[in-house]
Design a protein around this motif. Sequence first.
Motif, PDB file in Angstrom:
ATOM      1  N   ARG A 107      26.421  33.513  40.977  1.00  0.00           N
ATOM      2  CA  ARG A 107      27.623  34.333  40.765  1.00  0.00           C
ATOM      3  C   ARG A 107      27.557  35.612  41.591  1.00  0.00           C
ATOM      4  O   ARG A 107      28.554  36.040  42.168  1.00  0.00           O
ATOM      5  N   ASP A 108      26.370  36.231  41.612  1.00  0.00           N
ATOM      6  CA  ASP A 108      26.209  37.468  42.386  1.00  0.00           C
ATOM      7  C   ASP A 108      26.462  37.218  43.869  1.00  0.00           C
ATOM      8  O   ASP A 108      27.157  37.998  44.530  1.00  0.00           O
ATOM      9  N   VAL A 109      25.905  36.131  44.377  1.00  0.00           N
ATOM     10  CA  VAL A 109      26.099  35.799  45.795  1.00  0.00           C
ATOM     11  C   VAL A 109      27.567  35.501  46.059  1.00  0.00           C
ATOM     12  O   VAL A 109      28.157  35.984  47.035  1.00  0.00           O
ATOM     13  N   ASN A 110      28.187  34.712  45.175  1.00  0.00           N
ATOM     14  CA  ASN A 110      29.606  34.404  45.340  1.00  0.00           C
ATOM     15  C   ASN A 110      30.454  35.661  45.268  1.00  0.00           C
ATOM     16  O   ASN A 110      31.419  35.811  46.022  1.00  0.00           O
ATOM     17  N   SER A 111      30.087  36.566  44.358  1.00  0.00           N
ATOM     18  CA  SER A 111      30.828  37.819  44.234  1.00  0.00           C
ATOM     19  C   SER A 111      30.730  38.604  45.534  1.00  0.00           C
ATOM     20  O   SER A 111      31.721  39.126  46.046  1.00  0.00           O
ATOM     21  N   THR A 112      29.504  38.708  46.062  1.00  0.00           N
ATOM     22  CA  THR A 112      29.305  39.406  47.351  1.00  0.00           C
ATOM     23  C   THR A 112      30.124  38.754  48.445  1.00  0.00           C
ATOM     24  O   THR A 112      30.787  39.445  49.226  1.00  0.00           O
ATOM     25  N   LEU A 113      30.080  37.395  48.497  1.00  0.00           N
ATOM     26  CA  LEU A 113      30.829  36.683  49.534  1.00  0.00           C
ATOM     27  C   LEU A 113      32.321  36.900  49.365  1.00  0.00           C
ATOM     28  O   LEU A 113      33.044  37.082  50.357  1.00  0.00           O
ATOM     29  N   CYS A 114      32.777  36.901  48.117  1.00  0.00           N
ATOM     30  CA  CYS A 114      34.210  37.126  47.867  1.00  0.00           C
ATOM     31  C   CYS A 114      34.610  38.538  48.279  1.00  0.00           C
ATOM     32  O   CYS A 114      35.692  38.743  48.845  1.00  0.00           O
ATOM     33  N   GLN A 115      33.744  39.511  48.002  1.00  0.00           N
ATOM     34  CA  GLN A 115      34.042  40.889  48.393  1.00  0.00           C
ATOM     35  C   GLN A 115      34.119  40.997  49.914  1.00  0.00           C
ATOM     36  O   GLN A 115      35.014  41.660  50.456  1.00  0.00           O
ATOM     37  N   GLU A 116      33.190  40.347  50.600  1.00  0.00           N
ATOM     38  CA  GLU A 116      33.210  40.370  52.062  1.00  0.00           C
ATOM     39  C   GLU A 116      34.469  39.688  52.590  1.00  0.00           C
ATOM     40  O   GLU A 116      35.118  40.186  53.519  1.00  0.00           O
ATOM     41  N   LYS A 117      34.811  38.559  52.005  1.00  0.00           N
ATOM     42  CA  LYS A 117      36.004  37.830  52.434  1.00  0.00           C
ATOM     43  C   LYS A 117      37.250  38.657  52.166  1.00  0.00           C
ATOM     44  O   LYS A 117      38.157  38.716  53.012  1.00  0.00           O
ATOM     45  N   LEU A 118      37.295  39.310  51.012  1.00  0.00           N
ATOM     46  CA  LEU A 118      38.430  40.165  50.679  1.00  0.00           C
ATOM     47  C   LEU A 118      38.542  41.317  51.675  1.00  0.00           C
ATOM     48  O   LEU A 118      39.643  41.623  52.156  1.00  0.00           O
ATOM     49  N   SER A 119      37.424  41.941  52.003  1.00  0.00           N
ATOM     50  CA  SER A 119      37.443  43.037  52.981  1.00  0.00           C
ATOM     51  C   SER A 119      37.926  42.537  54.340  1.00  0.00           C
ATOM     52  O   SER A 119      38.728  43.201  55.006  1.00  0.00           O
ATOM     53  N   LYS A 120      37.430  41.379  54.737  1.00  0.00           N
ATOM     54  CA  LYS A 120      37.843  40.798  56.017  1.00  0.00           C
ATOM     55  C   LYS A 120      39.337  40.512  56.014  1.00  0.00           C
ATOM     56  O   LYS A 120      40.033  40.819  56.983  1.00  0.00           O
ATOM     57  N   GLU A 121      39.834  39.927  54.919  1.00  0.00           N
ATOM     58  CA  GLU A 121      41.269  39.627  54.804  1.00  0.00           C
ATOM     59  C   GLU A 121      42.091  40.916  54.855  1.00  0.00           C
ATOM     60  O   GLU A 121      43.148  40.955  55.492  1.00  0.00           O
ATOM     61  N   ARG A 122      41.609  41.966  54.203  1.00  0.00           N
ATOM     62  CA  ARG A 122      42.325  43.253  54.236  1.00  0.00           C
ATOM     63  C   ARG A 122      42.378  43.810  55.653  1.00  0.00           C
ATOM     64  O   ARG A 122      43.419  44.306  56.089  1.00  0.00           O
ATOM     65  N   ARG A 123      41.235  43.744  56.330  1.00  0.00           N
ATOM     66  CA  ARG A 123      41.212  44.250  57.720  1.00  0.00           C
ATOM     67  C   ARG A 123      42.183  43.454  58.597  1.00  0.00           C
ATOM     68  O   ARG A 123      42.923  44.029  59.395  1.00  0.00           O
ATOM     69  N   GLU A 150      49.907  45.570  64.372  1.00  0.00           N
ATOM     70  CA  GLU A 150      50.509  44.838  65.490  1.00  0.00           C
ATOM     71  C   GLU A 150      52.004  44.654  65.260  1.00  0.00           C
ATOM     72  O   GLU A 150      52.809  44.816  66.185  1.00  0.00           O
ATOM     73  N   LYS A 151      52.385  44.333  64.040  1.00  0.00           N
ATOM     74  CA  LYS A 151      53.794  44.146  63.706  1.00  0.00           C
ATOM     75  C   LYS A 151      54.549  45.464  63.884  1.00  0.00           C
ATOM     76  O   LYS A 151      55.639  45.486  64.480  1.00  0.00           O
ATOM     77  N   ASP A 152      53.951  46.554  63.382  1.00  0.00           N
ATOM     78  CA  ASP A 152      54.594  47.864  63.536  1.00  0.00           C
ATOM     79  C   ASP A 152      54.731  48.238  65.010  1.00  0.00           C
ATOM     80  O   ASP A 152      55.760  48.790  65.424  1.00  0.00           O
ATOM     81  N   ARG A 169      44.824  41.806  57.606  1.00  0.00           N
ATOM     82  CA  ARG A 169      46.195  42.124  57.202  1.00  0.00           C
ATOM     83  C   ARG A 169      46.613  43.480  57.778  1.00  0.00           C
ATOM     84  O   ARG A 169      47.714  43.623  58.298  1.00  0.00           O
ATOM     85  N   GLU A 170      45.708  44.459  57.708  1.00  0.00           N
ATOM     86  CA  GLU A 170      46.023  45.779  58.273  1.00  0.00           C
ATOM     87  C   GLU A 170      46.244  45.680  59.778  1.00  0.00           C
ATOM     88  O   GLU A 170      47.156  46.309  60.317  1.00  0.00           O
TER      89      GLU A 170
END
Length: 166
Positions: free
Chosen positions: A76-92, A100-102, A94-95
């Motif tokens: 769970r800890d590893v998955n949580s870390t991976l999810c946090q990294e994936k979420l950060s990557k997705e946010r970057r 680019e859209k702006d 998206r930003e």
Amino acid sequence: MSPKKKTRKITKKKQDKSDNDLEAKYRRSVLDVAILHDHIAVQCESVRTVQSDRIDLRRRVRDMEQNLQHERQDHRDVNSTLCQEKLSKERREREQMEQEKDATIAELQHKLDNMETDYEKILHETLDSLTSQLSAARQRWEDTSTTSHQNYQGLLSEFGLNALDI
């Protein structure tokens, strides 16, 4: 031999034989009891071994369950870390896409503003040209109409008619 003696001997033989049978039965019973005691001792030892094995197995199962819980928590800890990294990557991403859209929107708005300015210039130039042409045409028409009007007034005067009366 007398019949009494025979009975005594037979009785004595029977008694000896029955004593021997009893003794044999007793020995057999003693052996059976000893065998049963040995069998019980073996069964008791077997029960003790089984109980000891059961206790060991329960301890091992408990240890394995604890290890499994630790592994699950680690997972769970590893998955949580991976999810946090994936979420950060997705946010970057998206930003970056928003930037680019702006930028694309700003570029298109700039082009639209330039086109609007160009169309305004073209429209003003066309309207100015049209106004000039209309002024020139009006001047020609006024000259032509004035000339025609004077010609018709002259013709009407020749016939003796007043243009204001008509």
